[in-house]
Design a protein around this motif. Structure first.
Motif, PDB file in Angstrom:
ATOM      1  N   MET A   1      40.789  24.134  78.000  1.00  0.00           N
ATOM      2  CA  MET A   1      40.283  25.127  77.035  1.00  0.00           C
ATOM      3  C   MET A   1      38.917  24.676  76.510  1.00  0.00           C
ATOM      4  O   MET A   1      38.738  23.513  76.154  1.00  0.00           O
ATOM      5  N   SER A   2      37.956  25.584  76.490  1.00  0.00           N
ATOM      6  CA  SER A   2      36.617  25.234  76.032  1.00  0.00           C
ATOM      7  C   SER A   2      36.584  25.069  74.520  1.00  0.00           C
ATOM      8  O   SER A   2      37.320  25.719  73.786  1.00  0.00           O
ATOM      9  N   LYS A   3      35.718  24.174  74.087  1.00  0.00           N
ATOM     10  CA  LYS A   3      35.527  23.913  72.658  1.00  0.00           C
ATOM     11  C   LYS A   3      34.410  24.824  72.161  1.00  0.00           C
ATOM     12  O   LYS A   3      33.297  24.792  72.685  1.00  0.00           O
ATOM     13  N   ILE A   4      34.717  25.640  71.173  1.00  0.00           N
ATOM     14  CA  ILE A   4      33.739  26.595  70.655  1.00  0.00           C
ATOM     15  C   ILE A   4      33.263  26.133  69.286  1.00  0.00           C
ATOM     16  O   ILE A   4      34.067  25.857  68.390  1.00  0.00           O
ATOM     17  N   GLY A   5      31.939  26.044  69.120  1.00  0.00           N
ATOM     18  CA  GLY A   5      31.358  25.585  67.874  1.00  0.00           C
ATOM     19  C   GLY A   5      30.598  26.678  67.145  1.00  0.00           C
ATOM     20  O   GLY A   5      30.079  27.617  67.757  1.00  0.00           O
ATOM     21  N   LEU A   6      30.540  26.544  65.829  1.00  0.00           N
ATOM     22  CA  LEU A   6      29.808  27.477  64.973  1.00  0.00           C
ATOM     23  C   LEU A   6      28.634  26.740  64.349  1.00  0.00           C
ATOM     24  O   LEU A   6      28.810  25.707  63.695  1.00  0.00           O
ATOM     25  N   LEU A   7      27.423  27.265  64.549  1.00  0.00           N
ATOM     26  CA  LEU A   7      26.196  26.675  64.027  1.00  0.00           C
ATOM     27  C   LEU A   7      25.659  27.559  62.902  1.00  0.00           C
ATOM     28  O   LEU A   7      25.461  28.763  63.101  1.00  0.00           O
ATOM     29  N   LEU A   8      25.410  26.955  61.736  1.00  0.00           N
ATOM     30  CA  LEU A   8      24.935  27.701  60.575  1.00  0.00           C
ATOM     31  C   LEU A   8      23.583  27.154  60.140  1.00  0.00           C
ATOM     32  O   LEU A   8      23.488  26.072  59.546  1.00  0.00           O
ATOM     33  N   GLU A   9      22.531  27.893  60.471  1.00  0.00           N
ATOM     34  CA  GLU A   9      21.178  27.467  60.119  1.00  0.00           C
ATOM     35  C   GLU A   9      20.963  27.550  58.617  1.00  0.00           C
ATOM     36  O   GLU A   9      21.542  28.388  57.923  1.00  0.00           O
TER      37      GLU A   9
ATOM     38  N   ILE B   1      18.220  23.117  63.932  1.00  0.00           N
ATOM     39  CA  ILE B   1      19.121  23.903  64.780  1.00  0.00           C
ATOM     40  C   ILE B   1      19.847  22.893  65.676  1.00  0.00           C
ATOM     41  O   ILE B   1      19.444  22.667  66.812  1.00  0.00           O
ATOM     42  N   PRO B   2      20.909  22.276  65.188  1.00  0.00           N
ATOM     43  CA  PRO B   2      21.497  21.102  65.853  1.00  0.00           C
ATOM     44  C   PRO B   2      22.301  21.413  67.116  1.00  0.00           C
ATOM     45  O   PRO B   2      23.472  21.043  67.258  1.00  0.00           O
TER      46      PRO B   2
ATOM     47  N   ASP C   1      26.483  17.380  72.601  1.00  0.00           N
ATOM     48  CA  ASP C   1      26.895  15.985  72.721  1.00  0.00           C
ATOM     49  C   ASP C   1      28.328  15.779  72.240  1.00  0.00           C
ATOM     50  O   ASP C   1      29.043  14.899  72.737  1.00  0.00           O
ATOM     51  N   ASP C   2      28.736  16.604  71.267  1.00  0.00           N
ATOM     52  CA  ASP C   2      30.081  16.496  70.713  1.00  0.00           C
ATOM     53  C   ASP C   2      31.116  17.327  71.476  1.00  0.00           C
ATOM     54  O   ASP C   2      32.266  17.434  71.055  1.00  0.00           O
TER      55      ASP C   2
END
Length: 284
Positions: free
Chosen positions: A1-9, A169-170, A176-177
């Motif tokens: 299962m893919s890891k989904i990330g949320l980025l908040l600028e 905007i990391p 990497d994580d």
């Protein structure tokens, strides 16, 4: 299962847009494996991690009339144009006007990262929820301490400034994580171009004790542009889903116009609704 990330600028008061999107996420029970926020984005992320619908909106529309919150009055009272210590302590503590439900953050299984800039090294550092405890949200204060506008925040034996100075905007941190897909909520329009900082003389003087931070500010536009291009490249590859502020809304980081804040929030809600099925397909 893919890891989904949320980025908040980050982006100060412009992050009212993200507050609207996040409230719809909460309403629709949309969750992520990983959440990372920068500056005001890290604060938005805290409310989202806690599942506190409507809490972020209050900070953009209700508390802006508070003289301790932002502006010249806040500067006279606390030496800061943006009262981060008041916002993330007085208002956010368990007995404050908008308490953060910190136990719910700890219960949330998602990884939660907060980007800050080490004032001495001029390098980004990443705090997690383990770096916070009830009524001690200095990690968020660190991420939100805009150089020259705010005093640096002392935390864990170091001083910190806004994470947007060094990792706005990391995306690379997320990759990497282990994030294979990224949902990003941006506070700038899609056509935004960051120019060199306008107030170089001011921040050079105000931040003279931290020369590496001054150097980082001098090249902030270069870092931002590179990370912005990386994010949009991932979008073309089908690995990123991006929400952006409409181009026709003009406002600044320190805007205190309640009508504009409401408009931004509502745009976030509407953008989620318009792209609801598109997001669902991306997150499968």
């Amino acid at each position: 299962m893919s890891k989904i990330g949320l980025l908040l600028e980050g982006g100060g008061m412009k992050c009212a847009y993200g507050a609207g999107v996040l409230d719809r996420f909460i309403e629709e029970n949309i969750t992520f494996d990983y959440v990372i926020g920068v500056s005001a984005g890290s604060a938005n992320g805290a409310s989202f991690m806690a599942g506190q619908h409507g809490r972020n909106k209050r900070f953009y529309t209700e508390f802006i009339d508070d003289p301790n919150y932002m502006g010249f009055s806040a500067f006279l009272r606390g030496g800061e144009l943006f009262g981060i210590r008041y916002i993330y302590a007085n208002l956010s503590n368990h007995d404050g006007a908008a308490p953060l439900d910190f136990p719910k953050i700890l219960e949330n299984p998602a990884e939660y990262y907060i980007v800050a800039t080490n004032a001495a090294t001029g390098k980004p550092e990443y705090f997690t929820k383990s770096d916070m405890k009830q009524d001690d949200y200095r990690a968020i204060m660190c991420s939100s301490a805009i150089p020259a506008a705010c005093r640096p925040v002392e935390f864990k034996g170091n001083y910190y400034f806004d994470g947007g100075v060094t990792d706005p905007i990391p995306v690379q941190k997320m990759l990497d994580d282990g994030c294979e897909k990224i949902v990003a909520i941006m506070s700038k329009p899609r056509n935004f171009h960051r120019s060199p900082e306008k107030f170089k003389a001011l921040y050079t003087i105000k931040c003279r004790k931290f020369p590496e931070t001054v150097k980082a500010l001098n090249r902030r536009h270069v870092v931002y542009t590179a990370e912005q291009r990386q994010l949009y490249r991932l979008e073309k590859e089908g690995k990123a889903f991006i929400y952006t502020v409409p181009e026709n809304i003009k406002m600044g980081t320190f805007s205190a116009d309640k009508a504009t804040q409401e408009l931004l929030y509502n745009c976030g809600v509407e953008d989620y609704d318009e792209r609801r099925e598109e997001l669902a397909a991306f997150m499968k």
